[in-house]
Design a protein around this motif. Structure first.
Motif, short mmCIF file in Angstrom:
data_model
loop_
_atom_site.label_atom_id
_atom_site.label_comp_id
_atom_site.label_asym_id
_atom_site.label_seq_id
_atom_site.Cartn_x
_atom_site.Cartn_y
_atom_site.Cartn_z
N LEU A 131 0.86 -1.18 0.00
CA LEU A 131 0.00 0.00 0.00
C LEU A 131 0.90 1.23 0.00
O LEU A 131 1.79 1.36 0.83
N GLN A 132 0.69 2.14 -0.96
CA GLN A 132 1.51 3.34 -1.06
C GLN A 132 0.66 4.59 -0.91
O GLN A 132 -0.52 4.60 -1.28
N ASN A 133 1.28 5.64 -0.38
CA ASN A 133 0.63 6.94 -0.31
C ASN A 133 1.21 7.81 -1.42
O ASN A 133 2.38 8.15 -1.42
N ARG A 137 -3.14 10.13 -1.82
CA ARG A 137 -4.03 9.05 -2.26
C ARG A 137 -3.46 7.70 -1.81
O ARG A 137 -2.27 7.43 -1.98
N LYS A 138 -4.31 6.86 -1.28
CA LYS A 138 -3.88 5.52 -0.89
C LYS A 138 -4.02 4.59 -2.09
O LYS A 138 -5.12 4.37 -2.58
N GLN A 140 -3.44 0.89 -3.43
CA GLN A 140 -3.21 -0.51 -3.07
C GLN A 140 -2.79 -1.29 -4.31
O GLN A 140 -3.47 -1.27 -5.34
N ASP A 161 -6.70 2.97 -6.62
CA ASP A 161 -7.05 4.00 -5.65
C ASP A 161 -8.09 3.42 -4.70
O ASP A 161 -9.19 3.04 -5.11
#
Length: 214
Positions: A131-133, A137-138, A140, A161
């Motif tokens: 999971l990245q920011n 925005r998150k 996955q 997103d």
């Protein structure tokens, strides 16, 4: 004996966890497909890159695509491609040439605009990834691994997103090290389109050479 039981339990929990992750990943992708199908049409601006250090390959470009159902108009690398549901029209202004061909879904293995939101529905194993920011925005990531060992693709990473359930990017890695990345910069839905938006009008290209392939 206790050691054997420990190994069995570890294997059991590992297999169970992998199965749960696979189901969770597939469920998220199903939401992506369902969300796209709910729209009358979509309009996307995207960034494309292709690289392979071993082959000294490094390409970057931008493009746009408007899609309704399986029909689309794609503007990419100086070429406009129209698919009206039956035929594919490739329009090359630089050469003043147009090629027209019937579309054969069984023969066309390319990741076309009409496939990008559905290609992952079969032929892959799924796993839950990082999971990245990204700028608040998150995103996955889901890893897709082809079930066919003869497939040239090693894996596909799809960033989704979490809030909108829209695809943010797609990273496809081939077995020879070639990496293709598509990043969606803008995703608009239900845009006002003319009834002829996906229709090829030959009269608009009076001086073009038209190559009818079939």
């Amino acid at each position: 004996m206790y050691k054997i039981y420990g190994i069995i339990l570890t294997l059991f929990f590992t297999i169970t966890l992998e199965a749960q992750n696979s189901e969770k990943a597939k469920a998220l992708l199903d939401q992506v497909s369902s969300r796209v199908k709910s729209y009358e049409n979509i309009a996307v601006d995207f960034r494309y890159s292709l690289s392979n250090p071993k082959q000294n390959l490094n390409q970057e470009s931008k493009g746009t695509v408007v899609q309704k159902g399986n029909m689309y108009v794609l503007d990419f690398m100086g070429i406009t491609r129209i698919f009206d549901g039956k035929r594919v029209y490739n329009i090359v202004p630089e050469d003043e040439e147009i090629s027209i061909s019937k579309y054969n879904d069984q023969k066309d293995d390319n990741l076309t605009p009409s496939k990008i939101f559905t290609f992952f529905n079969s032929g892959y194993k799924y796993s839950w990834d990082i999971l990245q920011n990204v700028k608040g925005r998150k995103i996955q990531y889901i890893k897709l691994t082809p079930t066919n060992a003869k497939d040239n693709t090693k894996e596909v990473l799809m960033g989704v997103d979490v809030q909108t359930k829209h695809i943010y990017n797609l990273i496809q890695t081939e077995k020879d090290g070639t990496k293709m990345t598509i990043t969606i910069n803008s995703f608009k839905t239900n845009q006002p389109l003319s009834k002829n938006h996906f229709t090829f009008t030959e009269s608009k290209y009076p001086n073009y050479y038209i190559n009818r392939l079939d």
